[in-house]
Design a protein around this motif. Structure first.
Motif: not given
Length: 223
Positions: A53-64, A144-150
């Motif tokens: 979950l922490r990795a997913a949050v970081l990936g979404a943060n990068d995408g955003l 997927l996490a990056f795409s959600v943030g972006a």
């Protein structure tokens, strides 16, 4: 006399009981609160879920942050909404592919090291090998996490025609989402929430401000 005999008998019985307890400690009954039994498997499972979950949050943060900064940078040079959305979508695709490939290579390297260790220990084919992370799963989760943030800044800017309002909406959505990511990261890492939110929001604002400011200089200089 009878009373003295009774007392002597009681004392003798107490001495015998004490001797029995001293010679056989296992027979001694201890009354107290039950001990809590900690299941190490459950702790490991929760720890792994927390890491994912922490990795997913970081990936979404990068995408955003990367997509919002890219869109603001393009918006600093060109006021066209279509140009901002296309640049943001291109950033989403490029970033998701980059994250997926990087995660795949990283997990493959980690898996190779773990398999080599299991070979040395003679534990191939056991539960430890089955517990190793999957490179494909890790790559898909990262993309997927990056795409959600972006997607968030893209949706914020895609339906607004006014230039100033569009820029402000991208910045506002990015700020609110970064604050939410900071709170989630603080809860997962058991860190102070206010400090974590301030750090995440501040970092995102620096990235967006630097990109927007430099591109604005390029526009002013005619480059």
């Amino acid at each position: 006399m009878a009373m003295m005999s009774s007392m002597d008998g009681g004392i003798n019985i107490g001495k015998v009981a004490a001797v029995v307890d001293a010679e056989n400690p296992a027979a001694t009954i201890v009354v107290g609160p039950p001990c809590a039994v900690v299941d190490s498997d459950d702790d490991d499972d929760l720890s792994q879920r927390g890491n994912w979950l922490r990795a997913a949050v970081l990936g979404a943060n990068d995408g955003l942050v990367s997509t919002a900064s890219l869109m603001l940078g393009v918006g600093a040079v060109k006021a066209d909404a279509r140009a901002m959305v296309i640049s943001g979508f291109a950033g989403l695709l490029a970033g998701a592919c980059s994250m997926a490939i990087g995660e795949f290579v990283s997990v493959c390297s980690q898996r190779d090291l773990e398999l080599a260790r299991l070979d040395r220990d003679g534990k191939r084919g056991g539960e430890e090998e089955k517990a190793l992370p999957s490179p494909v799963q890790a790559a898909a989760a990262s993309a997927l996490a990056f795409s959600v943030g972006a997607l968030l800044p893209l949706l914020a800017a895609g339906f607004i025609a006014d230039y100033r309002l569009r820029i402000g909406m991208v910045a506002a959505v990015a700020t609110a989402t970064l604050a939410a990511f900071g709170c989630v990261g603080a809860v997962l890492g058991r860190a102070p929430v206010a400090r974590s939110c301030a750090r995440v929001v501040g970092g995102g604002w620096v990235a967006m401000a630097v990109t927007f400011g430099l591109m604005r200089l390029f526009k002013a200089s005619g480059i």
